[in-house]
Design an enzyme around this catalytic site. Structure first.
Site, short mmCIF file in Angstrom:
data_model
loop_
_atom_site.label_atom_id
_atom_site.label_comp_id
_atom_site.label_asym_id
_atom_site.label_seq_id
_atom_site.Cartn_x
_atom_site.Cartn_y
_atom_site.Cartn_z
N HIS A 1 43.64 37.16 40.48
CA HIS A 1 42.92 38.37 39.68
C HIS A 1 44.06 39.19 39.19
CE1 HIS A 1 39.90 41.51 39.05
NE2 HIS A 1 40.59 42.28 39.75
N CYS B 1 38.50 37.96 34.72
CA CYS B 1 39.71 39.03 34.76
C CYS B 1 40.89 38.94 33.94
CB CYS B 1 40.02 39.20 36.38
SG CYS B 1 41.13 37.58 36.73
N ASP C 1 41.10 48.53 37.41
CA ASP C 1 40.57 47.24 37.82
C ASP C 1 39.40 47.07 36.88
OD1 ASP C 1 39.89 44.65 38.75
OD2 ASP C 1 39.89 45.52 40.85
#
Length: 291
Positions: free
Chosen positions: A118, A81, A133
């Site tokens: 994250h 991420c 995302d």
């Protein structure tokens, strides 16, 4: 538009924008509109896989646009991420989008408080706010409207945003949000996040934990994901899982691989082609892990 200087910016000036857009299959208009944002996210999440193989091979995960684009763009590898989000943020900055980087706590159904490991962004465009995302390895294919209860059905995949009740952490006015995804067994809370902005230095701290701490889920196993409009692939060690988006009874298929099969599967299914020395080392590590 003008962006904050120095450590508050996302190094968009260092990004080879043409190479990045080619990597994700993006052509056409580059103005900072919602349609551009949708196409950027869709291209990114379906073109650049999620993987933690550097950790498993004993090498550090380097952040900063120059290192990230060298790995994910020039060498056509994947990342996790923090790498994905820094690359995406640099592209957004270069294209003139207004956005805020955020940090989230991955839950995946667990109630235990976990560290914020994250990364994602909230983008302001065309008069609205949207959550992007791109670094989870499981979509979404497109930005989600930043609204309590907003649901998005994307080709058989589904996502929902929820504002959690009460003041986050007991702080008056603090907002905590959750992103849910629908799986074969129903809705699952994927992660929670607050609206406090994150910066590159925050991602450096999170990256250090994820890539080195013994409690990190990524320091003891090789893990890869590849997301497409119709299927999501996961490779956890030597276990290959394919989850289909159509919701049929046999939506999940699982196959156990031999360690020697893994480099070929990484190349053919995940688009990750390892150098011969790395492939050999990976096979050796997987064989030792299996015992």
């Amino acid at each position: 538009m003008t962006h904050p200087p120095g450590d508050l910016a996302w190094q968009g000036e260092l990004l080879d924008l043409d190479a990045y857009l080619a990597r994700i299959g993006y052509e056409g208009d580059r103005s900072p509109t919602l349609e551009t944002l949708r196409r950027l996210q869709g291209g990114h999440v379906t073109s650049i896989p999620f993987e933690n193989l550097e950790i498993f091979l004993g090498r550090p995960v380097l952040l900063g646009v120059e290192a990230v684009q060298d790995k994910l763009v020039r060498h056509r590898r994947g990342g996790y991420c923090f790498e994905h989000t820094e690359l995406f943020a640099a592209a957004l900055e270069r294209l003139g989008f207004t956005f805020t980087a955020l940090s989230a706590r991955v839950s995946l159904g667990f109630d235990k408080l976990l560290p914020a490991t994250h990364a994602l962004v909230r983008v302001e465009v065309d008069g609205g706010l949207w959550i992007c995302d791109v670094g989870f390895g499981a979509g979404p294919l497109a930005p989600l409207p930043f609204e309590d209860g907003a649901e998005a059905e994307q080709g058989g995949w589904a996502y929902r945003l929820e504002r959690l009740t009460g003041d986050a952490g007991g702080l008056p006015g603090a907002q905590e949000w959750a992103l849910h995804q629908r799986g074969p067994e129903g809705w699952l809370r994927r992660h929670t996040f607050m609206l406090a902005p994150s910066y590159r230095i925050d991602y450096e701290v999170g990256n250090h934990f994820v890539s080195t701490h013994p409690n990190s889920p990524f320091t003891g196993r090789a893990y890869s994901q590849r997301y497409a409009p119709d299927v999501q692939y996961q490779l956890d060690g030597t276990r290959l899982t394919a989850t289909h988006a159509d919701g049929r009874a046999d939506a999940v298929e699982v196959r156990e691989l031999e360690p020697g099969e893994v480099p070929k599967v990484l190349a053919e299914t995940f688009g990750v082609e390892l150098a011969a020395a790395d492939a050999s080392r990976l096979v050796g590590e997987l064989s030792r892990a299996r015992g």
